[in-house]
Design a protein around this motif. Structure first.
Motif, PDB file in Angstrom:
ATOM      1  N   ALA A 177       0.731  -1.191  -0.028  1.00  0.00           N
ATOM      2  CA  ALA A 177       0.074  -0.115  -0.031  1.00  0.00           C
ATOM      3  C   ALA A 177       0.808   1.392  -0.202  1.00  0.00           C
ATOM      4  N   LEU A 178       1.927   1.309   0.744  1.00  0.00           N
ATOM      5  CA  LEU A 178       2.852   2.218   0.883  1.00  0.00           C
ATOM      6  C   LEU A 178       3.422   2.498  -0.495  1.00  0.00           C
ATOM      7  N   GLN A 179       3.869   1.632  -1.189  1.00  0.00           N
ATOM      8  CA  GLN A 179       4.364   1.747  -2.444  1.00  0.00           C
ATOM      9  C   GLN A 179       3.818   2.017  -3.483  1.00  0.00           C
ATOM     10  N   SER A 180       2.552   1.482  -3.667  1.00  0.00           N
ATOM     11  CA  SER A 180       1.414   2.019  -4.482  1.00  0.00           C
ATOM     12  C   SER A 180       1.027   3.231  -4.394  1.00  0.00           C
ATOM     13  N   GLY A 181       1.338   3.992  -3.366  1.00  0.00           N
ATOM     14  CA  GLY A 181       0.876   5.160  -3.213  1.00  0.00           C
ATOM     15  C   GLY A 181       1.719   6.143  -4.155  1.00  0.00           C
ATOM     16  N   HIS A 182       2.535   5.691  -4.675  1.00  0.00           N
ATOM     17  CA  HIS A 182       3.597   6.547  -5.521  1.00  0.00           C
ATOM     18  C   HIS A 182       3.292   6.469  -6.848  1.00  0.00           C
ATOM     19  N   VAL A 183       2.405   5.832  -7.510  1.00  0.00           N
ATOM     20  CA  VAL A 183       1.812   5.218  -8.734  1.00  0.00           C
ATOM     21  C   VAL A 183       0.373   5.493  -9.080  1.00  0.00           C
ATOM     22  N   GLU A 184      -0.022   5.772 -10.078  1.00  0.00           N
ATOM     23  CA  GLU A 184      -1.493   6.026 -10.511  1.00  0.00           C
ATOM     24  C   GLU A 184      -2.284   4.613 -10.871  1.00  0.00           C
ATOM     25  N   THR A 185      -1.512   3.693 -11.432  1.00  0.00           N
ATOM     26  CA  THR A 185      -1.876   2.331 -11.629  1.00  0.00           C
ATOM     27  C   THR A 185      -0.910   1.345 -11.513  1.00  0.00           C
TER      28      THR A 185
ATOM     29  N   LEU B 173      -5.205 -11.017 -19.275  1.00  0.00           N
ATOM     30  CA  LEU B 173      -5.718  -9.725 -18.670  1.00  0.00           C
ATOM     31  C   LEU B 173      -4.882  -9.435 -17.402  1.00  0.00           C
ATOM     32  N   GLU B 174      -3.819 -10.217 -17.190  1.00  0.00           N
ATOM     33  CA  GLU B 174      -2.886  -9.856 -15.928  1.00  0.00           C
ATOM     34  C   GLU B 174      -2.251  -8.396 -16.106  1.00  0.00           C
ATOM     35  N   GLY B 175      -2.066  -7.978 -17.300  1.00  0.00           N
ATOM     36  CA  GLY B 175      -1.496  -6.662 -17.274  1.00  0.00           C
ATOM     37  C   GLY B 175      -2.154  -5.388 -17.341  1.00  0.00           C
ATOM     38  N   VAL B 176      -3.719  -5.534 -17.292  1.00  0.00           N
ATOM     39  CA  VAL B 176      -4.589  -4.663 -17.411  1.00  0.00           C
ATOM     40  C   VAL B 176      -4.294  -3.596 -16.193  1.00  0.00           C
ATOM     41  N   LEU B 177      -4.226  -2.287 -16.354  1.00  0.00           N
ATOM     42  CA  LEU B 177      -3.861  -1.342 -15.199  1.00  0.00           C
ATOM     43  C   LEU B 177      -5.166  -0.924 -14.434  1.00  0.00           C
TER      44      LEU B 177
ATOM     45  N   PRO C 172      -6.276   1.134 -10.742  1.00  0.00           N
ATOM     46  CA  PRO C 172      -5.853   1.989  -9.238  1.00  0.00           C
ATOM     47  C   PRO C 172      -5.505   1.093  -8.230  1.00  0.00           C
ATOM     48  N   PRO C 173      -4.462   1.519  -7.786  1.00  0.00           N
ATOM     49  CA  PRO C 173      -3.905   0.533  -6.550  1.00  0.00           C
ATOM     50  C   PRO C 173      -5.125   0.652  -5.431  1.00  0.00           C
ATOM     51  N   MET C 174      -5.135  -0.657  -4.780  1.00  0.00           N
ATOM     52  CA  MET C 174      -5.957  -0.733  -3.672  1.00  0.00           C
ATOM     53  C   MET C 174      -7.446  -0.691  -4.209  1.00  0.00           C
ATOM     54  N   ALA C 175      -7.869  -0.505  -5.360  1.00  0.00           N
ATOM     55  CA  ALA C 175      -9.248  -0.295  -5.763  1.00  0.00           C
ATOM     56  C   ALA C 175      -9.893  -1.827  -5.511  1.00  0.00           C
ATOM     57  N   LEU C 176      -9.445  -2.950  -6.013  1.00  0.00           N
ATOM     58  CA  LEU C 176      -9.989  -4.188  -5.877  1.00  0.00           C
ATOM     59  C   LEU C 176     -10.300  -4.541  -4.244  1.00  0.00           C
ATOM     60  N   GLN C 177      -9.135  -4.040  -3.740  1.00  0.00           N
ATOM     61  CA  GLN C 177      -9.038  -4.518  -2.331  1.00  0.00           C
ATOM     62  C   GLN C 177     -10.288  -3.689  -1.501  1.00  0.00           C
ATOM     63  N   THR C 178     -10.598  -2.377  -1.840  1.00  0.00           N
ATOM     64  CA  THR C 178     -11.637  -1.898  -1.344  1.00  0.00           C
ATOM     65  C   THR C 178     -12.829  -2.538  -1.610  1.00  0.00           C
ATOM     66  N   LEU C 179     -13.095  -3.062  -2.775  1.00  0.00           N
ATOM     67  CA  LEU C 179     -14.281  -3.829  -3.189  1.00  0.00           C
ATOM     68  C   LEU C 179     -14.467  -5.282  -2.479  1.00  0.00           C
ATOM     69  N   VAL C 180     -13.397  -5.646  -2.568  1.00  0.00           N
ATOM     70  CA  VAL C 180     -13.017  -7.161  -1.613  1.00  0.00           C
ATOM     71  C   VAL C 180     -13.451  -6.796  -0.241  1.00  0.00           C
ATOM     72  N   GLU C 181     -12.907  -5.852   0.235  1.00  0.00           N
ATOM     73  CA  GLU C 181     -13.148  -5.666   1.843  1.00  0.00           C
ATOM     74  C   GLU C 181     -14.796  -5.271   1.957  1.00  0.00           C
ATOM     75  N   ASN C 182     -15.258  -4.453   1.065  1.00  0.00           N
ATOM     76  CA  ASN C 182     -16.860  -4.395   1.509  1.00  0.00           C
ATOM     77  C   ASN C 182     -17.548  -5.824   1.246  1.00  0.00           C
TER      78      ASN C 182
ATOM     79  N   LEU D 265     -10.717   5.744 -10.038  1.00  0.00           N
ATOM     80  CA  LEU D 265     -10.851   5.264 -11.285  1.00  0.00           C
ATOM     81  C   LEU D 265     -10.834   6.237 -12.219  1.00  0.00           C
ATOM     82  N   GLU D 266     -11.481   7.191 -12.012  1.00  0.00           N
ATOM     83  CA  GLU D 266     -11.836   8.294 -13.050  1.00  0.00           C
ATOM     84  C   GLU D 266     -10.207   9.020 -13.128  1.00  0.00           C
ATOM     85  N   LEU D 267      -9.901   9.479 -12.159  1.00  0.00           N
ATOM     86  CA  LEU D 267      -8.428  10.090 -12.330  1.00  0.00           C
ATOM     87  C   LEU D 267      -7.437   9.319 -12.818  1.00  0.00           C
ATOM     88  N   ALA D 268      -7.252   8.042 -12.669  1.00  0.00           N
ATOM     89  CA  ALA D 268      -6.202   7.221 -12.851  1.00  0.00           C
ATOM     90  C   ALA D 268      -6.523   6.536 -14.413  1.00  0.00           C
TER      91      ALA D 268
END
Length: 341
Positions: free
Chosen positions: A199-207, A242-246, A248-258, A312-315
């Motif tokens: 999470a800390l590393q992904s905070g420096h990238v858009e996707t 589809l493994e290389g589809v870009l 946003p970091p933590m986007a899927l994790q947010t949905l899985v968490e819900n 998602l919109e921004l990235a």
């Protein structure tokens, strides 16, 4: 050393147009001598006058560049001075080279003043127009740079909101498990440390690539598996390629968490969590589904979903979307991404 840019961007267009323009003036003056034998002396006078115009216009260019916005009266006065000086230079050429013999009289003065006045007025108009266009392009580029910078800042701010929310929920899970099974709690802390690093590393990238995001999701589910045991059942189906589809970091994790929160935690029998990714209708679709019904979402969940949509919109861009729907006894959160993403 940086590689040189394209040739067209490295050319000095000011001097190219200067030389072409004043060469054109020299040829025009020669063309006025139709019916007259063009002697070296006459050609020399035309080149002399053009060289004088080149020198004066360059001095004028340097003044305008240094002065910036110049009032119209000053422009008019400057052009008048240039016209007089250019006439003097042209007269000196006739006096020195004498293509028609020694010059005499002043009948030529009005027509010469009018001609050179037209040249410098035209030069000033073209130069001012070019500078205006250049400033407009620079302003447009600066505006675009600022917009991209603002987008980057907004994306980082949204990402900074996601991480604390995720860590807070994970720490709550660790706290609950400590009283039940300390060994499992220790394993959960190890998994959480890996997630924190991601999470800390992904905070420096858009996707990030989908495969990388799925690794983080699987680590999160491993944490929750320790807590919920058989109540949490996971199925992952990713279409090959589809493994290389870009995403946003933590986007899927947010949905899985819900899905875990509303599909597993609130059910005595638990729930399947289905993660699917496939291609369809020019889009890449990623779905997170859990058995159950859409319940009244808590404030943190609503913020998390709104955050995920905005990131998602921004990235990825306006072609991406995130929908939450209930169908056939399943709650499905579906990410739609442009196929090229």
């Amino acid at each position: 050393m940086a590689a040189p840019g394209p040739l067209i961007t490295r050319l000095n267009w000011y001097w190219i147009f200067q030389l072409l323009g004043w060469a054109g003036v020299a040829l025009f003056n020669l063309s006025l001598a139709a019916g007259i034998v063009v002697t070296p002396a006459l050609a020399g006078v035309c080149l002399w006058s053009a060289a004088g115009g080149l020198l004066l216009s360059d001095l004028w260019h340097r003044y305008l560049k240094r002065a910036g916005a110049t009032p119209l009266p000053l422009l008019a006065g400057g052009i008048a001075v240039l016209t007089v000086l250019q006439c003097a230079i042209a007269y000196a050429g006739f006096a020195v080279l004498q293509p028609f013999g020694k010059p005499h009289g002043f009948a030529w003065v009005p027509s010469a003043l009018l001609f050179w006045l037209g040249c410098f007025v035209a030069w000033t108009i073209f130069y001012t127009a070019a500078q205006t266009l250049r400033r407009a392009h620079r302003a447009e580029a600066e505006t675009l740079r600022l917009e991209l910078h603002a987008k980057d800042i907004e994306l980082r701010a949204l990402q900074a909101q996601v991480n604390p929310h995720f860590f807070f929920n994970s720490l709550n899970s660790v706290r609950a498990l400590i009283y039940e099974d300390r060994d499992s709690a220790a394993r959960m802390i190890d998994q959480l440390a890996g997630l924190m690093r991601y999470a800390l590393q992904s905070g420096h990238v858009e996707t990030v690539p989908l495969a990388v995001e799925l690794e983080a999701v699987e680590a999160y589910l491993a944490i929750e598996k320790i807590r919920f045991e058989e109540r949490l059942r996971v199925q992952v189906q990713i279409e090959p390629g589809l493994e290389g589809v870009l995403v946003p970091p933590m986007a899927l994790q947010t949905l899985v968490e819900n899905a875990v929160k509303y599909g597993v935690e609130l059910s005595t029998t638990g729930s399947d969590i289905c993660i699917r990714a496939w291609r369809g209708d020019g889009m890449t679709l990623i779905e997170i589904a859990n058995a159950g019904a859409i319940r009244r979402l808590g404030q943190s969940t609503q913020v998390g979903l709104a955050n995920a949509r905005k990131r998602l919109e921004l990235a990825v861009g306006g072609g991406a979307s995130l929908d939450l729907a209930e169908r056939d006894g399943w709650v499905r959160a579906t990410l739609q991404l442009p196929a090229a993403a």
